[in-house]
Scaffold this motif. Sequence first.
Motif, PDB file in Angstrom:
ATOM      1  N   GLN A 191     -26.633  38.034  -6.813  1.00 50.62           N
ATOM      2  CA  GLN A 191     -27.614  38.612  -7.735  1.00 50.62           C
ATOM      3  C   GLN A 191     -27.366  40.114  -7.747  1.00 50.62           C
ATOM      4  O   GLN A 191     -27.109  40.711  -6.694  1.00 50.62           O
ATOM      5  N   GLY A 192     -27.419  40.726  -8.914  1.00 51.52           N
ATOM      6  CA  GLY A 192     -27.219  42.172  -8.978  1.00 51.52           C
ATOM      7  C   GLY A 192     -26.806  42.612 -10.362  1.00 51.52           C
ATOM      8  O   GLY A 192     -26.604  41.781 -11.256  1.00 51.52           O
ATOM      9  N   ASP A 229     -22.028  47.360   8.036  1.00 47.52           N
ATOM     10  CA  ASP A 229     -22.662  46.566   6.982  1.00 47.52           C
ATOM     11  C   ASP A 229     -21.920  45.249   6.780  1.00 47.52           C
ATOM     12  O   ASP A 229     -22.540  44.201   6.600  1.00 47.52           O
ATOM     13  N   ALA A 230     -20.592  45.327   6.814  1.00 46.80           N
ATOM     14  CA  ALA A 230     -19.800  44.100   6.649  1.00 46.80           C
ATOM     15  C   ALA A 230     -20.097  43.123   7.783  1.00 46.80           C
ATOM     16  O   ALA A 230     -20.231  41.916   7.562  1.00 46.80           O
ATOM     17  N   ALA A 231     -20.236  43.660   8.999  1.00 45.43           N
ATOM     18  CA  ALA A 231     -20.518  42.798  10.155  1.00 45.43           C
ATOM     19  C   ALA A 231     -21.892  42.146  10.021  1.00 45.43           C
ATOM     20  O   ALA A 231     -22.066  40.969  10.335  1.00 45.43           O
ATOM     21  N   GLY A 254     -28.191  42.855  -4.992  1.00 46.02           N
ATOM     22  CA  GLY A 254     -27.636  44.198  -5.194  1.00 46.02           C
ATOM     23  C   GLY A 254     -26.130  44.225  -5.377  1.00 46.02           C
ATOM     24  O   GLY A 254     -25.484  45.230  -5.099  1.00 46.02           O
ATOM     25  N   VAL A 255     -25.556  43.120  -5.862  1.00 40.22           N
ATOM     26  CA  VAL A 255     -24.110  43.078  -6.111  1.00 40.22           C
ATOM     27  C   VAL A 255     -23.836  43.803  -7.438  1.00 40.22           C
ATOM     28  O   VAL A 255     -24.294  43.387  -8.492  1.00 40.22           O
ATOM     29  N   VAL A 308     -25.277  45.367   1.224  1.00 38.66           N
ATOM     30  CA  VAL A 308     -24.272  45.061   0.197  1.00 38.66           C
ATOM     31  C   VAL A 308     -23.663  46.349  -0.364  1.00 38.66           C
ATOM     32  O   VAL A 308     -22.460  46.422  -0.637  1.00 38.66           O
ATOM     33  N   ARG A 309     -24.503  47.369  -0.486  1.00 39.08           N
ATOM     34  CA  ARG A 309     -24.111  48.628  -1.148  1.00 39.08           C
ATOM     35  C   ARG A 309     -22.770  49.162  -0.619  1.00 39.08           C
ATOM     36  O   ARG A 309     -21.870  49.461  -1.382  1.00 39.08           O
TER      37      ARG A 309
END
Length: 287
Positions: A257-258, A216-218, A238-239, A207-208
């Motif tokens: 969640q984040g 990461d997006a994939a 981690g949003v 998510v970072r």
Amino acid sequence: RAKNAGRNTVRFYDPELHRAVEARFELESELRHALDQDAFSVHYQPQVDTSGAVIGAEILLRWKHASRGMISPAEFIPVAEQTGLIVPIGRKVLRAACEQLAAWKHQPAFRDLTLSVNVSARQFRHKYFVRDLAQTLEATGAPGHRLKLELTESMLLENVETVIAHIEELRSFGIEFSLDDFGTGYSSLAYLKRLPLAQLKIDQSFVRDVLDDPNDAAIAQMVVNLAHTLDLDVIAEGVENDQQRAFLFGLGCRHFQGYLYGHPDTLAELEALVLRQNDNGNPAAHP
Ligand code: C2E
Ligand code: MG
Ligand code: MG
Ligand code: MG
């Protein structure tokens, strides 16, 4: 030979390693002490839906050390796992979760909230885990269907049959299962298909940089698609900002969640957040 052994001993004496071993023993004895002294507590981090409404919380363990202050679970959970202390420590966390769910049962503002609890491999495989948790549900009167257990992929490295058997037994109490830190471990898709899970959790490491790193997006997209294919819920952890949330929403993720929604904090803070939300628009709060 003796001379050789002596020389080897000297050669292998490494002051840095020695300090690390001592620190680990010290941490272990402090953990035992902390357990006796009730120095552990739990924090609650909100989990929200697409409207930002709190649907539940993850329980995160906290250790208030007498001289060092708050110590992160990332530091002490591995030692607790190695020493087996995770079993009594984890039992306390589950007890706290069940007591809270039971207390919320009679409070309309909170009764639909779920609680997610992290469970270690060693703890989950323990032969009395199911029996203990069943007793805790019974003793507290907690609604099992509001309890979610977060497992990790490392659990699937050995004794998969035991893990599946325990999941099945606990599901009969309504308890649901989430696969935490998904994508960071070694899940085999074949096992995933066999596990009666309810949720996949996109790890915060994906998510970072989800906005900047196409890999990461994939991966995030893959987790969402996989969850939908297997008919599972998916939540991103981690949003931290709205751009991340919007991007993940675009991928099909509906639970978040984040820090964007709240840091892990006390029960009072979580309840205040829920009540504030109800005041701001949920008509159920104003019958
Ligand atoms: P986890 O289950 O993946 O929990 C998420 C971690 O990310 C938590 O760290 C949380 O405080 C942190 N976090 C939440 N939102 C954000 C965010 O927006 N940004 C960033 N950078 N971090 C965020 P924490 O509380 O230090 O816990 C670390 C790990 O320790 C947990 O990772 C979990 O694996 C373990 N743990 C915590 N409580 C327990 C417990 O009761 N039992 C067991 N077995 N493990 C636990
Ligand atoms: Mg977790
Ligand atoms: Mg996680
Ligand atoms: Mg994580």
